[in-house]
Design a protein around this motif. Sequence first.
Motif, mmCIF file in Angstrom:
data_model
loop_
_atom_site.group_PDB
_atom_site.id
_atom_site.type_symbol
_atom_site.label_atom_id
_atom_site.label_comp_id
_atom_site.label_asym_id
_atom_site.label_seq_id
_atom_site.Cartn_x
_atom_site.Cartn_y
_atom_site.Cartn_z
ATOM 1 N N ARG A 171 33.769 41.621 28.502
ATOM 2 C CA ARG A 171 33.291 40.628 27.545
ATOM 3 C C ARG A 171 33.852 39.279 27.951
ATOM 4 O O ARG A 171 34.848 39.198 28.669
ATOM 5 N N PHE A 172 33.204 38.226 27.491
ATOM 6 C CA PHE A 172 33.714 36.894 27.763
ATOM 7 C C PHE A 172 34.823 36.580 26.767
ATOM 8 O O PHE A 172 34.670 36.792 25.573
ATOM 9 N N ASP A 173 35.945 36.086 27.262
ATOM 10 C CA ASP A 173 37.106 35.799 26.430
ATOM 11 C C ASP A 173 37.752 34.511 26.962
ATOM 12 O O ASP A 173 38.291 34.490 28.070
ATOM 13 N N TRP A 174 37.667 33.442 26.166
ATOM 14 C CA TRP A 174 38.229 32.159 26.586
ATOM 15 C C TRP A 174 39.704 32.261 26.945
ATOM 16 O O TRP A 174 40.163 31.655 27.912
ATOM 17 N N ALA A 175 40.466 33.018 26.178
ATOM 18 C CA ALA A 175 41.909 33.134 26.438
ATOM 19 C C ALA A 175 42.162 33.729 27.829
ATOM 20 O O ALA A 175 43.074 33.297 28.547
ATOM 21 N N PHE A 176 41.349 34.686 28.214
ATOM 22 C CA PHE A 176 41.479 35.309 29.529
ATOM 23 C C PHE A 176 41.208 34.288 30.631
ATOM 24 O O PHE A 176 41.964 34.183 31.608
ATOM 25 N N PHE A 177 40.168 33.500 30.473
ATOM 26 C CA PHE A 177 39.840 32.495 31.484
ATOM 27 C C PHE A 177 40.866 31.363 31.511
ATOM 28 O O PHE A 177 41.179 30.829 32.575
ATOM 29 N N ARG A 178 41.431 31.023 30.368
ATOM 30 C CA ARG A 178 42.520 30.033 30.350
ATOM 31 C C ARG A 178 43.749 30.581 31.066
ATOM 32 O O ARG A 178 44.452 29.853 31.762
#
Length: 165
Positions: A114-121
């Motif tokens: 899934r897309f997760d902003w925290a992961f990409f940050r």
Amino acid sequence: MVIGPCGAGKSTVSHRLAALLGLPLTHLDKLHWKPGWVEGTKEELLAALAPIITQDRWLIDGNYGSTMEMRLSRADTVVYLDYPIRLCLWRAAQRVWSLRGRTRPDMGEGCPERFDWAFFRYIAGWNHHARPRTEGLLRGTDARILRFETPQALDAWLAELERDR
């Protein structure tokens, strides 16, 4: 050990190395994550890893700084995918897109992509938080460090390893 930023391709190269070298493969993500993206505790992860690293032969894929010293104390070789962060972000985005809604084989069951902003940050900040900690731990190990800064350099090494086998 195979380490590097999220999205570098640690699991992919680990599968290839495990098959090539006949090593049992453990994915830290699979040990750590419980269904529904629930994180296990540090103590649970350390307990799960302890019997694995006491074996004579193993290959462990993943960073998990809280377990790095424990693994480095027993590792003879570290394959470090030290790729540019923009490449890791791109690969992570590709993985999320191509596997969306499905759990990848190297992840704990019930943890679909899934897309997760925290992961990409987290990936974007790798050079500021995880890299200094990782580099510090690597300076204190006797393990052989194989650092690859491009996928092409890794592929060349793997091809050489395959030829030598």
